[in-house]
Design an enzyme around this catalytic site. Structure first.
Site, PDB file in Angstrom:
ATOM      1  N   HIS A 291       6.638   4.986  12.732  1.00  0.00           N
ATOM      2  CA  HIS A 291       6.876   5.808  11.543  1.00  0.00           C
ATOM      3  C   HIS A 291       5.608   6.323  10.873  1.00  0.00           C
ATOM      4  CE1 HIS A 291       5.872   1.962   9.695  1.00  0.00           C
ATOM      5  NE2 HIS A 291       5.519   2.660   8.643  1.00  0.00           N
TER       6      HIS A 291
ATOM      7  N   ASP B 141       0.790  -1.233   0.000  1.00  0.00           N
ATOM      8  CA  ASP B 141       0.000   0.000   0.000  1.00  0.00           C
ATOM      9  C   ASP B 141       0.819   1.279   0.000  1.00  0.00           C
ATOM     10  OD1 ASP B 141       1.130  -0.034   2.499  1.00  0.00           O
ATOM     11  OD2 ASP B 141      -0.681  -0.689   3.528  1.00  0.00           O
TER      12      ASP B 141
ATOM     13  N   GLU C 220       0.079  -9.175  -1.031  1.00  0.00           N
ATOM     14  CA  GLU C 220      -0.495  -8.625   0.203  1.00  0.00           C
ATOM     15  C   GLU C 220      -1.735  -7.791  -0.129  1.00  0.00           C
ATOM     16  OE1 GLU C 220       0.981  -5.494   3.227  1.00  0.00           O
ATOM     17  OE2 GLU C 220       2.003  -7.313   3.874  1.00  0.00           O
TER      18      GLU C 220
ATOM     19  N   ARG D 136       2.522   8.249   9.467  1.00  0.00           N
ATOM     20  CA  ARG D 136       2.178   9.648   9.253  1.00  0.00           C
ATOM     21  C   ARG D 136       1.131  10.163  10.261  1.00  0.00           C
ATOM     22  NH1 ARG D 136       3.484  11.673   3.757  1.00  0.00           N
ATOM     23  NH2 ARG D 136       4.766   9.847   3.432  1.00  0.00           N
TER      24      ARG D 136
ATOM     25  N   GLU E 152      -2.251   5.075   2.895  1.00  0.00           N
ATOM     26  CA  GLU E 152      -2.120   3.670   2.495  1.00  0.00           C
ATOM     27  C   GLU E 152      -3.449   2.990   2.197  1.00  0.00           C
ATOM     28  OE1 GLU E 152      -0.474   5.106   5.004  1.00  0.00           O
ATOM     29  OE2 GLU E 152       1.658   4.767   4.637  1.00  0.00           O
TER      30      GLU E 152
ATOM     31  N   HIS F 292      13.306   5.235  12.671  1.00  0.00           N
ATOM     32  CA  HIS F 292      13.065   5.324  11.231  1.00  0.00           C
ATOM     33  C   HIS F 292      13.800   6.556  10.702  1.00  0.00           C
ATOM     34  CE1 HIS F 292      10.753   5.729   7.476  1.00  0.00           C
ATOM     35  NE2 HIS F 292      10.311   4.494   7.672  1.00  0.00           N
TER      36      HIS F 292
HETATM   37  C1  UD1 Z   1       6.664   4.798   3.642  1.00  0.00           C
HETATM   38  C2  UD1 Z   1       5.244   4.341   3.276  1.00  0.00           C
HETATM   39  C3  UD1 Z   1       4.599   3.595   4.430  1.00  0.00           C
HETATM   40  C4  UD1 Z   1       5.494   2.483   4.920  1.00  0.00           C
HETATM   41  C5  UD1 Z   1       6.853   3.050   5.265  1.00  0.00           C
HETATM   42  C6  UD1 Z   1       7.769   1.926   5.659  1.00  0.00           C
HETATM   43  C7  UD1 Z   1       4.004   5.754   1.741  1.00  0.00           C
HETATM   44  C8  UD1 Z   1       3.001   6.827   1.580  1.00  0.00           C
HETATM   45  N1  UD1 Z   1       4.388   5.486   2.984  1.00  0.00           N
HETATM   46  O1  UD1 Z   1       6.550   5.806   4.627  1.00  0.00           O
HETATM   47  O2  UD1 Z   1       3.378   3.027   3.994  1.00  0.00           O
HETATM   48  O3  UD1 Z   1       4.909   1.903   6.061  1.00  0.00           O
HETATM   49  O4  UD1 Z   1       7.407   3.698   4.116  1.00  0.00           O
HETATM   50  O5  UD1 Z   1       8.873   2.347   6.357  1.00  0.00           O
HETATM   51  O6  UD1 Z   1       4.428   5.171   0.767  1.00  0.00           O
HETATM   52  N2  UD1 Z   1      14.352   8.253   4.510  1.00  0.00           N
HETATM   53  C9  UD1 Z   1      15.705   8.209   4.330  1.00  0.00           C
HETATM   54  N3  UD1 Z   1      16.291   7.012   3.993  1.00  0.00           N
HETATM   55  C10 UD1 Z   1      15.562   5.877   3.815  1.00  0.00           C
HETATM   56  C11 UD1 Z   1      14.177   5.928   4.030  1.00  0.00           C
HETATM   57  C12 UD1 Z   1      13.583   7.130   4.359  1.00  0.00           C
HETATM   58  O7  UD1 Z   1      16.408   9.197   4.487  1.00  0.00           O
HETATM   59  O8  UD1 Z   1      16.164   4.825   3.513  1.00  0.00           O
HETATM   60  C13 UD1 Z   1      13.700   9.545   4.874  1.00  0.00           C
HETATM   61  C14 UD1 Z   1      13.740  10.539   3.681  1.00  0.00           C
HETATM   62  O9  UD1 Z   1      13.895  11.831   4.160  1.00  0.00           O
HETATM   63  C15 UD1 Z   1      12.338  10.345   3.066  1.00  0.00           C
HETATM   64  C16 UD1 Z   1      11.522  10.182   4.336  1.00  0.00           C
HETATM   65  O10 UD1 Z   1      12.321   9.352   5.179  1.00  0.00           O
HETATM   66  O11 UD1 Z   1      11.958  11.433   2.264  1.00  0.00           O
HETATM   67  C17 UD1 Z   1      10.132   9.638   4.177  1.00  0.00           C
HETATM   68  O12 UD1 Z   1      10.048   8.522   3.325  1.00  0.00           O
HETATM   69  P1  UD1 Z   1       8.637   8.106   2.659  1.00  0.00           P
HETATM   70  O13 UD1 Z   1       8.818   6.836   1.897  1.00  0.00           O
HETATM   71  O14 UD1 Z   1       8.041   9.254   1.922  1.00  0.00           O
HETATM   72  O15 UD1 Z   1       7.685   7.873   3.891  1.00  0.00           O
HETATM   73  P2  UD1 Z   1       7.727   6.811   5.029  1.00  0.00           P
HETATM   74  O16 UD1 Z   1       7.235   7.504   6.236  1.00  0.00           O
HETATM   75  O17 UD1 Z   1       9.037   6.126   5.056  1.00  0.00           O
HETATM   76  N1  UDP Z   2      12.533  -3.576  10.345  1.00  0.00           N
HETATM   77  C1  UDP Z   2      13.912  -3.625  10.171  1.00  0.00           C
HETATM   78  N2  UDP Z   2      14.709  -2.774  10.909  1.00  0.00           N
HETATM   79  C2  UDP Z   2      14.192  -1.881  11.780  1.00  0.00           C
HETATM   80  C3  UDP Z   2      12.784  -1.818  11.940  1.00  0.00           C
HETATM   81  C4  UDP Z   2      11.978  -2.670  11.198  1.00  0.00           C
HETATM   82  O1  UDP Z   2      14.425  -4.433   9.388  1.00  0.00           O
HETATM   83  O2  UDP Z   2      14.966  -1.147  12.417  1.00  0.00           O
HETATM   84  C5  UDP Z   2      11.681  -4.468   9.525  1.00  0.00           C
HETATM   85  C6  UDP Z   2      10.616  -5.245  10.254  1.00  0.00           C
HETATM   86  O3  UDP Z   2      11.093  -6.508  10.685  1.00  0.00           O
HETATM   87  C7  UDP Z   2       9.518  -5.392   9.211  1.00  0.00           C
HETATM   88  C8  UDP Z   2       9.687  -4.158   8.356  1.00  0.00           C
HETATM   89  O4  UDP Z   2      10.979  -3.636   8.630  1.00  0.00           O
HETATM   90  O5  UDP Z   2       9.703  -6.516   8.372  1.00  0.00           O
HETATM   91  C9  UDP Z   2       8.622  -3.167   8.691  1.00  0.00           C
HETATM   92  O6  UDP Z   2       8.909  -1.953   8.094  1.00  0.00           O
HETATM   93  P1  UDP Z   2       8.186  -0.619   8.534  1.00  0.00           P
HETATM   94  O7  UDP Z   2       7.761  -0.724   9.936  1.00  0.00           O
HETATM   95  O8  UDP Z   2       9.100   0.486   8.135  1.00  0.00           O
HETATM   96  O9  UDP Z   2       6.932  -0.550   7.545  1.00  0.00           O
HETATM   97  P2  UDP Z   2       5.453  -1.172   7.579  1.00  0.00           P
HETATM   98  O10 UDP Z   2       5.558  -2.634   7.769  1.00  0.00           O
HETATM   99  O11 UDP Z   2       4.702  -0.495   8.660  1.00  0.00           O
HETATM  100  O12 UDP Z   2       4.886  -0.797   6.252  1.00  0.00           O
END
Ligand code: UD1
Ligand code: UDP
Length: 371
Positions: free
Chosen positions: A209, A100, A122, A211, A136, A242
């Site tokens: 993490h 999602d 999923e 929103r 999502e 995160h």
């Molecule tokens: C996204 C997904 C959420 C998912 C989550 C998993 C959407 C709308 N949201 O949210 O469904 O649960 O990922 O973690 O798609 N960043 C880094 N390095 C990384 C990852 C993130 O620097 O490796 C920082 C960046 O500033 C980036 C910000 O995190 O712009 C947000 O990332 P984004 O994918 O937009 O949103 P998430 O909150 O991670």
């Molecule tokens: N996870 C990880 N390292 C971390 C935190 C989570 O590898 O420090 C893994 C966790 O085991 C799970 C996945 O990341 O499989 C979940 O990711 P996240 O919580 O970012 O996203 P969501 O599942 O809520 O979409």
């Protein structure tokens, strides 16, 4: 029947999608009927790369789209335009997306515009509230609406889709996260020495993490953790932060430099699995963690008002606690103090699959293409 291979493009971009799609990449690559293309949007950069490395997946296309503190509009349009180019060049027979995220929603829409068949891994998760989780819930409804194959983790997920009058292409497969978890636990050895856990203390693992929790709700969660640590000298908290700046900027000012609270960088998947196993209780708003922890027998308290994963609630391994400070403190305290309550939660069954979801998905795709 011709000898033409079916070209399957798997598109993913965030950490959880990578964890849940890499085992499927590996599975499909072993089948000579398929020509497998891995396309990563890199919606997440560092957190994606660490998973690719663990599973030894080398993308055919890396769109490298992440920007610091990115927004939904620019990321969405980038994904739509960049996947268009790859789909037009490669002309896959099937595009597989996961879950999602923005990557899932917009890559599926892009494949739909290109008139390519879509498979949703999923599929069928719902809260039935468009604002929770945001955005999502709408992404998964969109993807299911335009998919030809829907791989649902549970019966409940299948029936959610069927209630929206889609009856064709809906299959129960289990969740590929259980395949990933079992693979990692069986084949890889983790070392947690770098976290310096005190073996005499109970460990509480925290992740967040979402929103909807940014701001006040996340502050409440942090104050609850602080109070729990002050009250219970026998616990330590490990909180891998995160990389989203909206998380870091809230958590750090409240919980940095407190005795028995370790704020650490996001863990690679291997040590994270090992840390889940070592933990007494997990507090999280993560979707994936709600699925994994019941397989490991660790009680999970979900820091959200709702969940699209009600199965583990019914089986008893997971409780919804929301983001109210008092509720979080009292529920954790109950688990720390009441052995019976703890045992009940830790003995619950995992409802999310048997570790063979990727094999079931492979078989369904073969049948779909009459192979
Ligand atoms: C996204 C997904 C959420 C998912 C989550 C998993 C959407 C709308 N949201 O949210 O469904 O649960 O990922 O973690 O798609 N960043 C880094 N390095 C990384 C990852 C993130 O620097 O490796 C920082 C960046 O500033 C980036 C910000 O995190 O712009 C947000 O990332 P984004 O994918 O937009 O949103 P998430 O909150 O991670
Ligand atoms: N996870 C990880 N390292 C971390 C935190 C989570 O590898 O420090 C893994 C966790 O085991 C799970 C996945 O990341 O499989 C979940 O990711 P996240 O919580 O970012 O996203 P969501 O599942 O809520 O979409």
């Amino acid at each position: 029947m011709t000898n033409k291979k079916i070209k399957i493009a798997l598109v993913f971009g965030t950490r959880p999608e990578a964890i849940k799609m890499c085992p499927l990449v590996k599975k499909l690559e072993q089948n000579p009927c398929f020509d497998v293309l891995t396309i990563v949007t890199a919606q997440h950069r560092q957190m994606l790369d660490s998973v690719l490395e663990l599973f030894d997946v080398k993308p055919d296309y890396d769109l490298n789209l992440m920007k610091p503190n990115q927004n939904l509009w620019s990321l969405s349009s980038d994904i739509l335009l960049e996947t268009k180019k790859v789909f037009e060049k490669e002309k896959p027979d099937l595009v597989l997306v996961h879950g999602d995220t923005t990557t899932a929603g917009l890559s599926a829409l892009s494949a739909f515009y290109a008139r390519i068949k879509i498979g949703h891994v999923e599929a069928g998760l719902r809260t039935f509230d468009k604002d929770y989780p945001f955005p999502e819930e709408m992404n998964r409804i969109l993807v299911d609406s335009i998919s030809d194959l829907m791989f649902c983790p549970t019966d409940k997920a299948c029936s959610n889709i069927k209630e929206s009058r889609i009856n064709k292409g809906v299959y129960k497969t289990g969740n590929t996260v259980i395949d990933a978890l079992f693979y990692v636990i069986k084949n890889k050895k983790a070392n947690l020495d770098f976290i310096n856990l005190n073996p005499d203390l109970k460990t509480i693992l925290v992740t967040s993490h979402r929103r909807e929790n940014f701001g006040e709700p996340l502050r409440n969660i942090c104050f609850a953790i602080k109070e729990l640590v002050e009250k219970n000298k026998n616990i330590q908290v490990v909180y891998p932060l995160h990389m989203n700046p909206n998380v870091r900027n809230t958590v750090k000012p409240i919980l940095d430099n407190i005795d028995r609270i370790k704020l650490i960088e996001p863990l690679d998947y291997l040590p994270f699995c090992a840390l889940m196993k070592e933990s007494s209780i997990i507090l999280t708003d993560s979707g994936g963690v709600q699925e994994e922890a019941p397989s490991l027998g660790i009680p999970v308290l979900v820091l959200r008002q709702e969940t699209e994963r009600p199965e583990a609630l019914e089986f008893g391994g997971v409780k919804l606690v929301g983001t109210n400070k008092e509720t979080i403190v009292s529920t954790v305290q109950e688990l720390l103090d009441n052995k019976n309550e703890y045992e009940k939660m830790s003995k619950a069954i995992n409802p999310y699959g048997d570790g063979y979801a990727c094999s079931y998905i492979e078989k369904i795709i073969l049948e779909y293409f009459n192979l």
